[in-house]
Design a protein around this motif. Structure first.
Motif: not given
Lengths: 502, 329
Positions: B73, B78, B133, B261, B328
């Motif tokens: 992070f 991610m 991601l 998370l 993100l």
């Protein structure tokens, strides 16, 4: 039909973007709107197109006052804006883009595709007969000029009488420009007036009937294109109003040091520099109108990613072109413009920001940071650059523009002041108050005195006049004849920037 | 348009800012204390030394996974493969042990697997250019498949050495060995993030990639490194998890993605709002651990726990998104 803006004021916190600007636009003309970055062109047009409400002032149509609360309001009154970045959906077809938001539908919600295509084709044919754009193709696959035409047709979908085009050709390859030009020229004959914002003066001249010049948020003149010269326009755009004069002069050093930077046959995009040299102790200014290449050249010295060809030698040693890291190792530092995007981290404290380039100086070895050493080093930079902050742990975002800029400079002086041979500054005092400006200039001179070569690319001519030893004007991607300290004058700069040589 | 000059600041405004900052920094901590107090008063057997040690044991693997995710992070990457990576190590280490491989070598094998997963994730993200991601989602699916292929969906039992089981089940002076691992990992992670050039650069890459690049930071290297560290912490957690369970279970790690998370998101609401920090993550794990434990003792269904956790994550993310510029992707 006439649209008038009267005494438009736009006040932002701390700055007045528009200061009682008045102008009028007609539907039978192309009206050029020019000014340097920050002169207020875009703000004025956002007022006219309804996306911003002015602090005060009136907008009127044929004498009737208009209250434009939204772009939709403007549209209903016949005013549309085609923005610089474009607003097409690249995955949709040209026809779909033209009809976006007003698709003909069946009773339910199903789009009548045939009607849509027909209507779009009809609109295109009405405005630009025989232009031959494939409206069935995905917009993203079309030439840039065709995309602009599609955007213009979409803007003309309603009953538009005044079309604002913001830098319509900025993204176009030159061969496509001519085509768009003829389209823009044809609009007033069809009863649609055009307000044209462009950085290219040649374009402004080629298309406009009248030209309005803004400078520092003020209206400085509206002229007929036929009776004004390019030099005169540039002069209007740049000449500062009386009162400010360069109060500090650099003492010219007669003995300059060895060559710290030599660049040959440098090509980045449209920019081409046959040769450029910089000596130790020298401060060189790069000036030019927006888009003339002086910023691009300055940037490419530290980040040569886009360099097409060329060689560079630092301190007499040829350096290979790499990323910023490699150029730094070879001895070039960069204090970039737009410091919050390019140099600093707002959520970090000052100590962390200062350590970004050379954290090893806050370390006792093994990559482990010592808070004591970091604090000491931070305090040293604070003192050196007179940074007004109460603690190394203060968040960067809490500082004023001038102090932020000092941190951006301080990063390169962290640990050692004389590590670099060349320091490149781009717009070094953008958003910096007068006091901090003087301190930054003084530091530049001190750095030069230690044997560094300094390059300043700036649009602040007063700054250039005060700080530099010689100036290289850029016109259309090429450096012009250099101007030396003895010949410095605003008039000389302006003439050189417009390419005039008289 | 350059906007210069400072906005007039009067005392009211400054106090307003301070108060707002204070609320931002500490509201989650206050919520944590409140929840703790409520459970202490209303739930039997909650506030006992035994149960508190139990909570510590329960959150130790989660905290370690969370610490790894914090690196990711911080660099604005991610890792959705962590849960399966935990599972991978939780199978591989017991498997090696049942083959008679000595414990240190088996543990190194687990770390090696973490290195491989991290390297693959990092290469996909920094060399190929797949957003983390998506890349880690796909890699996670691959690891999931491997986990079940290797085990045939069955747990790995058998003669696991006592020293190995001690890592997950033993106590020293009454304190679970797992807690030592947790605090050890947190201490190391904190030190790296807050006190080394490496950590500074990981944060720089996530804080402003453009500025980091123009300051000469090797952006790719630190993005990649953050992802590798993330996988390494996941395999440490997986190794300990199997030791605690006494067997290698192919599905054992799966809860650790969402919970992990959650710890990071909760952590991002405090201390340095909007930034993932190791201490924030530790507090986030404590938050999750206390809620899980309290609801358990109250006899709540695990499905209700799942709903509660989902809501907590949403609230935490909502706070972070609204008060800071969380980005993100």
């Amino acid at each position: 039909m006439k649209i008038s803006l009267t005494d438009i004021v736009m006040q932002y916190p701390g700055t007045r973007a528009l200061d009682a600007v008045s102008a009028n636009f007609r539907t039978d003309e192309v009206h050029g709107l020019i000014g340097e970055n920050g002169a207020g062109k875009s703000t004025l047009m956002s007022v006219l197109s309804g996306s911003q409400r002015p602090t005060s002032g009136q907008i009127s149509l044929n004498g009737r006052e208009l209250a434009l609360r939204s772009p939709r309001d403007a549209m209903l009154n016949g005013i549309a804006l085609v923005s610089q970045e474009g607003s097409l959906v690249s995955s949709l077809s040209g026809a779909e883009n033209i009809m976006l938001g007003e698709e003909p539908r069946h009773a339910g919600s199903v789009i009548r595709r045939n009607h849509l295509n027909q209507q779009a084709a009809k609109l295109l044919e009405t405005w630009f007969p025989g232009i031959g754009i494939d409206l069935g193709a995905q917009v993203g696959s079309l030439p840039m000029a065709d995309q602009k035409v599609i955007e213009i047709v979409r803007a003309l979908r309603g009953d538009v009488r005044l079309l604002i085009l913001d830098e319509p050709t900025a993204t176009l390859p030159s061969r496509e420009k001519e085509r768009l030009w003829s389209i823009i020229r044809s609009l007033p004959q069809r009863g649609v007036g055009v307000v044209l914002i462009s950085h290219f003066l040649s374009e402004i001249f080629a298309l406009s009937n009248r030209i309005t010049v803004l400078r520092d948020g003020r209206h400085v003149g509206t002229l007929n294109a036929s009776d004004v010269s390019e030099d005169h326009l540039v002069d209007l755009m740049l000449r500062r109003t009386g009162g400010q004069t360069s109060d500090e002069q650099v003492t010219t050093r007669d003995a300059l040091g060895t060559e710290v930077l030599a660049v040959t046959n440098w090509r980045v995009g449209r920019i081409a520099i046959p040769a450029f040299t910089l000596r130790a102790g020298e401060i060189v200014g790069l000036i030019g109108l927006t888009g003339s290449g002086h910023f691009g050249f300055a940037r490419s010295l530290h980040n040569p990613a886009g360099v097409l060809s060329g060689t560079i030698a630092i301190n007499g040693k040829p350096a290979s072109l790499g990323g910023p890291r490699d150029m730094q190792r070879s001895g070039i530092a960069l204090v970039p413009d737009h410091r919050m995007e390019n140099a600093l981290i707002g959520e970090w404290d000052l100590r962390e920001n200062l350590s970004m380039v050379h954290p090893e100086h806050g370390s006792r070895g093994l990559g482990i940071l010592s808070m004591t050493k970091e604090n000491a080093e931070t305090a040293r930079i604070f003192k050196l650059l007179n940074v007004k902050a109460h603690s190394p742990r203060q968040l960067l975002s809490s500082l004023s523009g001038g102090n932020k800029q000092k941190i951006s400079i301080g990063k390169w002086l962290y640990g050692a002041r004389d590590r670099y041979r060349v320091m490149v500054f781009i717009e070094p005092t953008e958003g910096v108050d007068i006091g901090a400006k003087k301190e930054i200039y003084a530091e530049m001179r001190r750095l030069a005195a230690t044997g560094m070569g300094i390059i300043i690319a700036s649009s602040d001519l007063l700054e250039i006049e005060q700080v530099t030893d010689r100036v290289i004007p850029f016109v259309a991607g090429k450096p012009g004849a250099e101007i030396t300290r003895n010949d410095f004058s605003e008039a000389a700069f302006i003439a050189a920037m417009s390419g005039g040589s008289q | 348009m350059t906007v210069s000059g400072t906005v007039q600041q009067n005392d009211d405004r400054i106090f307003g800012v301070i108060r707002k900052e204070w609320i931002q920094k500490y509201s989650t901590l206050v919520a944590l204390v409140l929840i703790f107090l409520v459970f202490s008063i209303t739930v039997n057997r909650f506030l006992t030394p035994l149960n508190l040690l139990n909570i510590m044991q329960q959150i130790s693997m989660l905290t370690i996974v969370g610490a790894g995710l914090t690196f990711g992070f911080a660099a604005r990457e991610m890792d959705l493969s962590v849960g399966y990576t935990v599972g991978l190590a939780g199978i591989l280490v017991p498997l090696l042990l049942t083959w008679g491989v000595p414990l240190p070598i088996a543990v190194l094998g687990g770390l090696g697997a973490g290195l491989v997963v991290g390297a693959v994730n990092a290469a996909l993200v920094t060399l190929v250019g797949v957003p983390s991601l998506i890349a880690t989602l796909a890699v996670g699916s691959i690891i999931f498949g491997i986990n079940y292929l290797v085990t045939g969906g069955r747990a790995i039992y058998g003669s696991l050495p006592a020293e190995y089981l001690w890592l997950g089940q033993g106590r020293v002076f009454g304190i679970p060995v797992l807690a030592f691992f947790m605090f050890g990992c947190v201490a190391v992670a904190w030190f790296i993030m807050e006190r080394t050039i490496f950590g500074r650069y990981v944060y720089a890459v996530g804080g402003n990639q453009k500025a980091a690049e123009l300051s000469g930071v090797n952006v790719r290297l630190y993005r990649a490194a953050a992802m590798v560290v993330c996988s390494l912490f996941a395999v440490i957690a997986g190794t300990l998890l199997a030791a605690r369970l006494g067997s290698g279970q192919p599905n054992a790690g799966e809860n650790y993605l969402l919970d992990g998370l959650a710890t990071v998101f909760i952590g991002m609401t405090m201390l340095r709002p909007g930034t993932a920090t190791i201490l924030g993550t530790l507090l986030g794990a404590l938050f999750i651990g206390i809620i899980n434990n309290g609801l358990n003792l109250m006899g709540m269904d695990t499905y209700i726990q799942s709903i509660v956790k989902g809501i907590i994550i949403l609230v935490a993310v909502a706070i972070v998104s609204r008060t800071t510029k969380l980005k993100l992707l």
